[in-house]
Design an enzyme around this catalytic site. Structure first.
Site, short mmCIF file in Angstrom:
data_model
loop_
_atom_site.label_atom_id
_atom_site.label_comp_id
_atom_site.label_asym_id
_atom_site.label_seq_id
_atom_site.Cartn_x
_atom_site.Cartn_y
_atom_site.Cartn_z
N LYS A 269 -2.43 -1.67 -3.56
CA LYS A 269 -3.26 -0.47 -3.51
C LYS A 269 -2.41 0.78 -3.65
CE LYS A 269 -6.22 1.98 -0.31
NZ LYS A 269 -6.79 1.99 1.01
N LYS B 282 0.85 -1.20 0.00
CA LYS B 282 0.00 0.00 0.00
C LYS B 282 0.88 1.24 0.00
CE LYS B 282 -3.55 2.54 2.56
NZ LYS B 282 -4.50 2.55 3.67
C1 PBG Z 1 -7.49 3.88 5.66
C2 PBG Z 1 -7.80 3.72 4.22
C3 PBG Z 1 -7.62 4.62 3.16
C4 PBG Z 1 -8.19 4.02 2.04
C5 PBG Z 1 -8.67 2.77 2.43
N1 PBG Z 1 -8.41 2.59 3.79
C6 PBG Z 1 -7.07 5.97 3.14
C7 PBG Z 1 -5.69 6.21 3.51
O1 PBG Z 1 -4.88 5.29 3.66
O2 PBG Z 1 -5.39 7.38 3.70
C8 PBG Z 1 -8.28 4.62 0.67
C9 PBG Z 1 -9.35 4.06 -0.20
C10 PBG Z 1 -9.64 4.88 -1.41
O3 PBG Z 1 -9.01 5.88 -1.71
O4 PBG Z 1 -10.60 4.49 -2.09
N2 PBG Z 1 -6.25 3.57 6.10
#
Ligand code: PBG
Length: 318
Positions: free
Chosen positions: A244, A191
């Site tokens: 992701k 991620k």
């Molecule tokens: C929380 C989280 C995020 C997303 C999913 N879980 C945001 C982040 O990490 O700041 C993003 C999902 C999206 O942009 O659709 N940790």
């Protein structure tokens, strides 16, 4: 002469040699659940996506079931936030209530919960703070409590998105000790600290109040590190590995598919969704075609599972 055009002459031969197909079987639909009643709030930067309170959730869930989407991924929006995000492990937390509601009313729907803190902490970071950074090991203790609480409410799978090291091992050990051996873990194995999360942070009120997430989320420049992190989560017993965001990280999807014998998921994130919607609204692209082409590219790169805000739209087209 070698002529590859021979197998492109008509739609039927193209169908025969088509290598990749989208199937609704592969989609997970994210849902935002908010505390309160009578809430059905549009998210401006994500046209078509809403925040629902539990009493309004049936409308959304009926559609998901009608679309034959196998699974939902739940994100919660609480009323009160605190330093550590204690609501995340409360039996009366928004996610726990939503999971119980879904399991009572839609028993066959597969329920995945996001395990994180950023929507629940007053500072918007993904765990317990030590000065101005997130304390990895202190956060792990709370992650375990949150995951067990979700399992107790009836979640089928937990998806820890906070990027703390040792998360999967901590959750697996604690779930097993508590008897939740069948609850699976989808790891946010790779991620990135991405600007593509912008609309989500508005949607979930989860933007950090200071700084950024670069000490825990990965540097978009790094590919080898993604493989390393996926190896860690694989060894820790993760069931599904995720990449992701998706579209700008197809190389990682491909790397993971080639290197692991576990299902690979990707998260087609909010910014990817918003870009397609905005350009389509302006009439600059064909939104449906661009949507299908980009989702197809994720599948082609190696994704077995696609988490996408487009899932309901896709279901109607394929
Ligand atoms: C929380 C989280 C995020 C997303 C999913 N879980 C945001 C982040 O990490 O700041 C993003 C999902 C999206 O942009 O659709 N940790």
């Amino acid at each position: 002469m070698n002529r590859t055009r021979r197998l492109r002459v008509s739609e039927n031969i193209r169908r025969l040699v088509r290598e990749t197909k989208l199937s609704i079987d592969d989609f997970v639909y994210p849902i935002f659940v908010e505390e309160g009643t009578g809430v059905e709030k549009d998210i401006e930067s994500m046209p078509g996506i809403k925040r629902y309170s539990i009493d309004r959730l049936s409308k959304e869930l009926d559609e998901v079931v009608a679309c034959n989407i196998p699974a939902v991924l739940l994100f919660g929006i609480p009323t009160d936030k605190d330093d550590v995000g204690a609501e995340t492990w409360s039996d009366h937390g928004i996610i726990q209530k939503a999971v119980r509601f879904i399991k009572e009313n839609y028993p066959s729907l597969y329920v995945i919960t996001d395990v994180c803190f950023c929507e629940y902490t007053s500072h918007g970071h993904c765990g317990v703070l030590d000065h101005d950074d997130v304390d990895n090991d202190a956060t792990l203790i709370n992650i375990a409590k949150q995951a067990i609480s979700h399992a107790k409410a009836g979640a089928d799978m937990v998806a820890p998105s906070g990027m703390m090291d040792g998360t999967v091992e901590t959750i697996r050990t604690n779930l097993d000790e508590a008897g939740y051996t069948k609850v699976a873990i989808m790891g946010y194995s790779v991620k990135y600290a991405s600007a593509f999360y912008g609309p989500f942070r508005d949607a979930a009120d989860s933007a950090p109040s200071f700084g950024d997430r670069k000490t825990y989320q990965m540097d978009p420049a790094n590919r080898t590190e993604g493989l390393l992190r996926a190896r860690h989560e694989d060894a820790e017993g993760v069931d599904i590995l995720m990449v992701k965001p998706a579209l700008s990280y197809l190389d990682l999807i491909s790397d993971l598919k080639q290197n692991f014998d576990k299902p690979i998921a990707c998260y087609n994130v909010s910014g990817e969704y918003a870009m397609v919607k905005a350009a389509a609204e302006k009439g600059w692209i064909d939104g449906e075609k661009v949507m299908l082409e980009s989702l197809l590219s994720m599948k082609r790169a190696g994704a077995d599972i696609i988490i996408s805000y487009f899932a309901k739209e896709v279901a109607k087209l394929i």
